[in-house]
Design a protein around this motif. Structure first.
Motif, short mmCIF file in Angstrom:
data_model
loop_
_atom_site.label_atom_id
_atom_site.label_comp_id
_atom_site.label_asym_id
_atom_site.label_seq_id
_atom_site.Cartn_x
_atom_site.Cartn_y
_atom_site.Cartn_z
N ARG A 138 -4.42 -5.84 15.74
CA ARG A 138 -5.00 -4.82 14.86
C ARG A 138 -5.43 -5.36 13.50
NH1 ARG A 138 -0.33 -0.40 16.05
NH2 ARG A 138 -0.86 -0.08 18.22
N THR A 139 -6.23 -4.54 12.85
CA THR A 139 -6.62 -4.75 11.45
C THR A 139 -5.96 -3.65 10.63
OG1 THR A 139 -8.72 -5.70 12.17
CG2 THR A 139 -8.59 -4.96 9.89
N CYS A 140 -5.52 -3.99 9.44
CA CYS A 140 -4.80 -3.06 8.57
C CYS A 140 -5.60 -1.78 8.35
CB CYS A 140 -4.52 -3.75 7.23
SG CYS A 140 -3.51 -2.77 6.10
N ASP A 141 -4.92 -0.64 8.37
CA ASP A 141 -5.56 0.66 8.17
C ASP A 141 -5.70 1.03 6.69
OD1 ASP A 141 -6.01 1.25 10.82
OD2 ASP A 141 -4.34 2.65 11.02
N ALA A 142 -5.19 0.23 5.78
CA ALA A 142 -5.31 0.55 4.36
C ALA A 142 -6.78 0.55 3.96
CB ALA A 142 -4.54 -0.46 3.51
N ASP A 143 -7.13 1.47 3.05
CA ASP A 143 -8.51 1.61 2.60
C ASP A 143 -9.08 0.34 1.99
OD1 ASP A 143 -8.17 4.25 3.33
OD2 ASP A 143 -7.85 4.95 1.28
N ASP A 144 -8.23 -0.44 1.37
CA ASP A 144 -8.69 -1.60 0.60
C ASP A 144 -8.23 -2.93 1.18
OD1 ASP A 144 -6.04 -1.16 0.09
OD2 ASP A 144 -6.18 -1.46 -2.07
N CYS A 145 -7.92 -2.96 2.47
CA CYS A 145 -7.40 -4.19 3.08
C CYS A 145 -8.00 -4.36 4.47
CB CYS A 145 -5.88 -4.13 3.16
SG CYS A 145 -5.14 -5.62 3.89
N ASP A 146 -8.39 -5.57 4.77
CA ASP A 146 -8.87 -5.86 6.12
C ASP A 146 -8.10 -7.02 6.74
OD1 ASP A 146 -9.96 -7.83 4.54
OD2 ASP A 146 -12.01 -7.54 5.21
N TYR A 160 -0.16 -0.77 9.22
CA TYR A 160 -0.49 -1.59 8.05
C TYR A 160 0.05 -3.00 8.20
CZ TYR A 160 -1.26 3.08 6.19
OH TYR A 160 -1.68 4.36 6.01
N CYS A 161 -0.66 -3.94 7.55
CA CYS A 161 -0.23 -5.34 7.56
C CYS A 161 0.98 -5.53 6.66
CB CYS A 161 -1.38 -6.23 7.09
SG CYS A 161 -1.73 -6.09 5.31
N ASP A 162 1.48 -6.75 6.65
CA ASP A 162 2.63 -7.08 5.80
C ASP A 162 2.22 -7.92 4.60
OD1 ASP A 162 4.45 -5.83 7.54
OD2 ASP A 162 4.52 -7.61 8.81
N THR A 163 0.94 -8.14 4.40
CA THR A 163 0.52 -9.09 3.37
C THR A 163 0.41 -8.48 1.99
OG1 THR A 163 -1.82 -8.70 3.83
CG2 THR A 163 -0.75 -10.49 5.03
N ASN A 168 3.29 0.94 1.86
CA ASN A 168 3.87 1.60 0.70
C ASN A 168 2.77 2.11 -0.24
OD1 ASN A 168 6.10 2.41 -0.93
ND2 ASN A 168 5.58 0.73 -2.32
N ARG A 169 1.77 1.28 -0.49
CA ARG A 169 0.68 1.67 -1.39
C ARG A 169 -0.07 2.89 -0.85
NH1 ARG A 169 -1.71 -2.68 -1.08
NH2 ARG A 169 -3.61 -2.09 -0.01
N MET A 170 -0.34 2.92 0.46
CA MET A 170 -1.08 4.05 1.03
C MET A 170 -0.22 5.32 1.03
SD MET A 170 -3.92 2.55 1.31
CE MET A 170 -4.70 4.07 1.62
N ASN A 171 1.09 5.17 1.25
CA ASN A 171 1.99 6.33 1.20
C ASN A 171 2.04 6.90 -0.22
OD1 ASN A 171 2.62 6.33 3.92
ND2 ASN A 171 4.34 4.93 3.63
N VAL A 172 2.08 6.05 -1.23
CA VAL A 172 2.07 6.50 -2.62
C VAL A 172 0.76 7.22 -2.93
CG1 VAL A 172 2.00 5.72 -5.03
CG2 VAL A 172 3.73 4.82 -3.47
N ASN A 173 -0.36 6.65 -2.46
CA ASN A 173 -1.66 7.30 -2.68
C ASN A 173 -1.71 8.68 -2.03
OD1 ASN A 173 -2.53 5.05 -4.08
ND2 ASN A 173 -3.77 4.25 -2.41
#
Length: 184
Positions: A138-146, A160-163, A168-173
């Motif tokens: 997979r590729t990360c589902d975060a808006d700002d990460c590929d 989400y990736c681990d990098t 955590n960032r997307m959950n906070v958003n």
């Protein structure tokens, strides 16, 4: 998902290598011999290791072929994997060394590092394809990460990736968006 130890270790190496590409969660992070040394410290290889500009260039070049495995589905991965095996002149054999139990090497210990990386990656993806678990590539589902990753969770629900602390960032958003809607 449980993969045998060498398959999982190789998949983790491939993720690390692909995520060094520019655009995969930032700038190119494999540009110098020091970067190659860091990569090899995290992903050790036995056998002959040339650590020079030519080896670095070859490893950098193989990244695109490996990244292509995240752009296809299971059936689309098969010709890519087969081409990697053919180009690397793979000849699988069982070996045991260091702290690792019996596992497969498919190139000679004197093969160039980039060839060994490519063929080991192809061998690991054979296991993913045969286990019918390609949906975990997979590729990360975060808006700002590929960044890329392989989902090893039991239920296959990792998004989400681990990098980059993306989950955590997307959950906070999402929390902030909910609070903003509630207060509006």
């Amino acid at each position: 998902m449980v993969f045998i130890h060498d398959t999982k270790r190789t998949l983790m190496m491939v993720v690390d290598l692909v995520n060094t590409l520019p655009g995969f969660d930032g700038d190119d992070t494999l540009t110098s011999l020091a970067d190659l040394d860091r990569f090899l410290a995290a992903n050790p290889y036995s056998g002959t290791l040339r650590k020079d500009a030519a080896a670095l260039a070859a490893v950098r070049e193989v990244r695109a072929r490996l990244a292509a495995l995240w752009q296809v589905d299971r059936d689309g991965a098969v010709p890519l994997v087969n081409a990697m095996l053919a180009d690397g002149e793979a000849l699988p054999r069982l070996v045991i060394h260091d702290e690792y139990d019996w596992h497969i090497h498919a190139t000679s210990d004197e093969s160039p590092l980039a060839t060994r990386i490519m063929v080991e990656a192809a061998m690991a993806f054979i296991d993913v394809i045969r286990a019918d678990e390609y949906g975990r590539v997979r590729t990360c589902d975060a808006d700002d990460c590929d960044a890329v990753y392989v989902d090893y969770s039991k239920n296959g629900s990792k998004r989400y990736c681990d990098t980059g602390n993306c989950g955590n960032r997307m959950n906070v958003n999402a929390y902030r968006r909910r609070k903003a809607r509630e207060s509006a």
